[in-house]
Write a protein that holds these residues in place. Sequence first.
Motif, PDB file in Angstrom:
ATOM      1  N   GLY A  19      21.588  15.770  -2.503  1.00 30.96           N
ATOM      2  CA  GLY A  19      20.748  15.947  -1.318  1.00 30.96           C
ATOM      3  C   GLY A  19      19.458  15.155  -1.400  1.00 30.96           C
ATOM      4  N   ASN A  20      19.471  14.065  -2.166  1.00 29.80           N
ATOM      5  CA  ASN A  20      18.277  13.257  -2.398  1.00 29.80           C
ATOM      6  C   ASN A  20      18.112  12.214  -1.287  1.00 29.80           C
ATOM      7  N   VAL A  21      17.454  12.621  -0.202  1.00 35.94           N
ATOM      8  CA  VAL A  21      17.279  11.771   0.967  1.00 35.94           C
ATOM      9  C   VAL A  21      16.453  10.531   0.629  1.00 35.94           C
ATOM     10  N   LYS A  22      15.419  10.694  -0.168  1.00 36.14           N
ATOM     11  CA  LYS A  22      14.553   9.567  -0.531  1.00 36.14           C
ATOM     12  C   LYS A  22      15.353   8.464  -1.238  1.00 36.14           C
ATOM     13  N   GLU A  23      16.161   8.845  -2.205  1.00 35.64           N
ATOM     14  CA  GLU A  23      16.964   7.862  -2.938  1.00 35.64           C
ATOM     15  C   GLU A  23      18.032   7.246  -2.032  1.00 35.64           C
ATOM     16  N   LEU A  24      18.649   8.052  -1.198  1.00 40.24           N
ATOM     17  CA  LEU A  24      19.636   7.527  -0.244  1.00 40.24           C
ATOM     18  C   LEU A  24      19.010   6.486   0.673  1.00 40.24           C
ATOM     19  N   ARG A  25      17.857   6.823   1.221  1.00 38.74           N
ATOM     20  CA  ARG A  25      17.171   5.896   2.126  1.00 38.74           C
ATOM     21  C   ARG A  25      16.849   4.582   1.408  1.00 38.74           C
TER      22      ARG A  25
END
Length: 170
Positions: A19-25
Motif C-alpha cells: 500500500g506504498n503510494v509514494k513508492e508506486l508514484r
Amino acid sequence: MVLSEIDAGKNLTAAASRGNVKELRRMLEEQHVHPDTVNEFGRTALQAMMMGSTSVACLLLEHGANANVQDRLGVTPAHDAARAGFVDTLQVMVQFGASVNTQDNTGALPIHVAIREGHIDVVEFLAPRSNLNHQDTSGYTALDVARALRCPGLVELLERQFESSLKFQA
C-alpha cells in the motif's frame, strides 16, 4: 538506475502489496514503469495490491493499469475485491472500466464470489451491474448460490434486482 523488467515488476507489486503510494508514484512517474509490468509470478501490481487501498487502485488505474487483467485461474481484481469484501476498491475499479461480468475458470462472476463470502454490501453494489442470468460451470446463477447457502437476505435482494431488471427490459 535501469531496472530489468522482472525487477521492476517485483518492486512495483511489492509496493502495491504494502500500500506504498509514494513508492508506486515514484516508480510510475519517475522511472516510467508500466503499471501492468508483471513480477516473477506473472502478477501485476493491481493483482497484488493491498486490496483495501483505494488510493493504490486509483493510482495504478490512472496510470493505465488493465482493470480486467486475469490470472491463470481467470480471476480478475474485481473477483479479488469481491472475495475480500472491499466494496470501495471495487467501485474504483468499475469506474475505471473493470467488468463485473468477467467469469473466472469456474464460471463465477464477482457476484458469485461475494455471495459465497457473505459480503452483503458488495452484493448490493454488484447486483444491478451483474448479469444475474449467468450460470457458473456448475449451472448456478447468483440467486441459486444465495439459495444454496440459505442466505434469505441475499435471496430477497437478488430477487428484487432480478424483477427490477425484467421491468426495465419490458
